[in-house]
Design an enzyme around this catalytic site. Structure first.
Site: not given
Length: 342
Positions: A130, A132, A153
């Protein structure tokens, strides 16, 4: 016939990937969690009773928290390709459920990798990484950009990224990381910011709601179209040597920009309907994620075609149509309660 095994098959990406692979002639096996009610709406149109001749989509109960079950399933299916898309994938929720997020999004990945190894499956493995993971590192971000996650996350995804590389190097597995920037669609979950916006636009346009409650409008993201990104996943497993790839549009848009396009497409002024609610702020924010997918374009022949403004219009149109075909029970559901933790 090639065989694929997908975790997270009932999610946005899993449903589009299953659809894509079935069109390619694959037999597809999906992992679903046991629950008292069905959660297969995104793949119901693909499902054929396994007793019927020609059925090529098969669903199996299991969970990324159960390593023994994963070994058993992989030993039975013996897939050519494994796609690990399963996770607790909501960034804001990961602050509320950090342990669960670490257990599924992070440790779940090594359970699946170890299951592949223990079952002796000769397959190609895709790990859903990801954007992120980059977190606070300034954009543009590519495969060489240092990670600086700003959420449980993101941190869990960094763990999964490195164990995937480790299994590639330690055991010679064909294991790749797809570092995907935000990718959305009408199948996106209703608690994710883009879908929260487009669903609210449809309801406000229909006159059944007046306000949309939002958090940080200044966050900048690189939003693409999910069906294009699952093709990129597949392409990563078709190359001769395993490697890691960023998929992104390369364009930057703020949440405010998305609001303006989405509301404007429905003939509405977003400023007349959007209100601030601090509950939707994250303890640590990610200011800007903008990807550089040059490597994927050069080595995979992949390039995003749908960009954020068109994506917003696609999603608004889909939610307006969905609302028109639903009854009052759906319309009467709230959209800005605590359960919508965007």
């Amino acid at each position: 016939m090639r065989t694929a095994f997908i975790t997270g098959v009932t999610g946005q990406d899993g449903s589009y990937l299953a659809e894509f692979l079935l069109r390619k002639g694959y037999e597809v096996h999906g992992l679903i969690r046991r629950a008292s009610s069905f959660n297969t709406s995104r793949i119901d149109h693909l499902y054929v009773d396994p007793h019927e001749p020609g059925a090529r989509l098969f669903l199996h109960y299991g969970d990324l928290s159960d390593g023994a079950r994963l070994v058993t399933l992989l030993s039975e299916v013996m897939p050519d390709e494994v796609y690990n898309l399963g996770a607790q994938s909501h960034v804001r929720v990961s602050f509320d459920e950090p342990e669960h997020t670490g257990n599924t999004t992070g440790v779940g990945s090594i359970r699946l990798l170890e299951a592949v190894r223990l079952a002796g499956v000769d397959c190609r493995y895709y790990q859903a990484s990801s954007s992120e993971m980059f977190g606070a590192t300034p954009p543009p971000q590519n495969e060489a950009t240092p990670f600086y996650p700003r959420s449980p996350y993101g941190a869990a995804k960094v763990y999964s990224y490195w164990v995937t590389k480790n299994y590639r190097e330690a055991y010679g597995m064909f294991a790749v990381n797809g570092i995907l920037f935000n990718h959305e669609s009408p199948r996106r979950g209703e608690t994710f910011v883009t879908r929260k916006i487009t669903r609210a636009v449809a309801r406000i346009k229909a006159g059944v709601e007046k306000s949309l409650y939002m958090g940080n409008l200044d966050a900048v993201r690189d939003w693409g179209y999910a069906p294009e990104y699952v093709e990129g996943m597949w392409r990563m497993l078709q190359v001769d040597e395993p490697d890691d790839f960023v998929l992104a549009t390369g364009e930057a848009h703020s949440v405010r920009d998305f609001l303006e396009v989405a509301f404007g497409h429905a003939g509405l002024n977003w400023e007349a309907h959007v209100e601030f609610d601090e509950r939707y702020l994250r303890p640590t924010e990610v200011d800007a994620l903008i990807g550089d997918a040059s490597k994927a374009h050069q080595l995979l022949g992949w390039k995003a075609k749908v960009h954020t403004p068109e994506l917003a219009r696609i999603m608004v149109d889909a939610d307006i149509e969905a609302l028109a075909h639903e009854g009052r029970p759906w319309i009467d559901k709230p959209t800005h309660g605590d359960w919508l933790a965007v």
